[in-house]
Design an enzyme around this catalytic site. Sequence first.
Site, PDB file in Angstrom:
ATOM      1  N   GLY A  46      -9.270 -47.009  65.625  1.00 22.92           N
ATOM      2  CA  GLY A  46     -10.225 -46.918  64.523  1.00 22.92           C
ATOM      3  C   GLY A  46     -11.350 -47.874  64.836  1.00 22.92           C
ATOM      4  N   GLU A  47     -11.721 -48.673  63.863  1.00 26.59           N
ATOM      5  CA  GLU A  47     -12.764 -49.677  64.094  1.00 26.59           C
ATOM      6  C   GLU A  47     -12.116 -51.051  63.890  1.00 26.59           C
ATOM      7  OE1 GLU A  47     -15.795 -49.767  65.436  1.00 26.59           O
ATOM      8  OE2 GLU A  47     -15.417 -51.891  65.107  1.00 26.59           O
ATOM      9  N   SER A  48     -11.978 -51.780  64.986  1.00 31.32           N
ATOM     10  CA  SER A  48     -11.196 -53.021  64.912  1.00 31.32           C
ATOM     11  C   SER A  48     -11.817 -54.046  63.972  1.00 31.32           C
ATOM     12  CB  SER A  48     -11.012 -53.620  66.304  1.00 31.32           C
ATOM     13  OG  SER A  48     -12.260 -53.918  66.889  1.00 31.32           O
ATOM     14  N   CYS A  78      -5.690 -48.483  71.089  1.00 32.64           N
ATOM     15  CA  CYS A  78      -7.143 -48.653  71.022  1.00 32.64           C
ATOM     16  C   CYS A  78      -7.550 -49.825  70.118  1.00 32.64           C
ATOM     17  CB  CYS A  78      -7.791 -47.338  70.628  1.00 32.64           C
ATOM     18  SG  CYS A  78      -9.487 -47.224  71.201  1.00 32.64           S
ATOM     19  N   ARG A 107     -14.065 -55.311  74.196  1.00 35.42           N
ATOM     20  CA  ARG A 107     -14.312 -54.279  73.195  1.00 35.42           C
ATOM     21  C   ARG A 107     -15.430 -53.349  73.680  1.00 35.42           C
ATOM     22  NH1 ARG A 107     -17.435 -54.961  68.246  1.00 35.42           N
ATOM     23  NH2 ARG A 107     -16.925 -53.124  67.019  1.00 35.42           N
ATOM     24  N   ILE A 136     -11.747 -43.148  73.519  1.00 33.77           N
ATOM     25  CA  ILE A 136     -12.863 -43.062  72.571  1.00 33.77           C
ATOM     26  C   ILE A 136     -13.379 -44.477  72.317  1.00 33.77           C
ATOM     27  CG2 ILE A 136     -13.586 -42.319  70.265  1.00 33.77           C
ATOM     28  CD1 ILE A 136     -11.180 -40.366  70.311  1.00 33.77           C
ATOM     29  N   ARG A 137     -14.550 -44.778  72.840  1.00 34.56           N
ATOM     30  CA  ARG A 137     -15.112 -46.140  72.729  1.00 34.56           C
ATOM     31  C   ARG A 137     -14.002 -47.185  72.946  1.00 34.56           C
ATOM     32  NH1 ARG A 137     -17.625 -48.327  68.559  1.00 34.56           N
ATOM     33  NH2 ARG A 137     -16.402 -47.221  67.031  1.00 34.56           N
ATOM     34  N   HIS A 172      -5.819 -42.875  73.206  1.00 32.51           N
ATOM     35  CA  HIS A 172      -5.272 -42.355  71.942  1.00 32.51           C
ATOM     36  C   HIS A 172      -4.196 -41.298  72.193  1.00 32.51           C
ATOM     37  CE1 HIS A 172      -8.088 -43.854  68.771  1.00 32.51           C
ATOM     38  NE2 HIS A 172      -8.876 -44.019  69.813  1.00 32.51           N
ATOM     39  N   GLU A 174      -2.090 -40.196  70.221  1.00 38.42           N
ATOM     40  CA  GLU A 174      -1.900 -39.365  69.021  1.00 38.42           C
ATOM     41  C   GLU A 174      -2.954 -38.264  68.915  1.00 38.42           C
ATOM     42  OE1 GLU A 174      -3.366 -42.159  69.202  1.00 38.42           O
ATOM     43  OE2 GLU A 174      -4.977 -42.295  67.720  1.00 38.42           O
TER      44      GLU A 174
END
Length: 190
Positions: A46-48, A78, A107, A136-137, A172, A174
């Site tokens: 997600g967004e850490s 991630c 990051r 993803i990023r 990822h 999942e």
Amino acid sequence: MKIGVLALQGAFREHVEALTALGAHVALVKRPEHLDQVDAIFLPGGESTTIDKLLDSSELREPLARRLRDGLPAFATCAGLILCASEVLDGRPDQQPLAVLDVTVRRNGYGRQRESFETPLAVRGLADGDFPGVFIRAPVVDRVGAHVEVLAEHDGVAVLGRADDIWFASFHPELSGDLRLHQLFVNHYS
Ligand code: GLN
């Protein structure tokens, strides 16, 4: 065994779906009391920086760090990996990783032009061919501690591994439609 999925932000539903498809008992972890009921936990991507803030507002930071230090099996993917790392490069100044995994991550280290990509990964101990690595990023793992067992690499960089009972992936699993890594983790602790 009940498997928790940290459900503050990010791709937690996809982990729930993958684990449910494997027949696991799954519980969302949003509050400290939810943590008491689980025997393992997935920490999603997600967004850490957002998850970091939500760890404070949900009052999960201390109890989660304590349980991870006490050996709660975890699979961090991630942004989840960023949360667990002992050191984060290029993070936000107020970002406070839990420092339960002896790795240094950069990051968004795969850079803008490669913000998202998919690549086949040869995973040690996984039968039936390569695993689709969906990045993803993603953070780049800059350094792994001597204690970390690396299970897959991409371009010579660790992307999957574990140290004691904390497993991590910079990609990822999942989102790949391939359940083998979830299965590997579940089988290991069942
Ligand atoms: N770049 C994101 C972060 O810093 C991680 C991306 C992801 O989890 N897919 O949190």
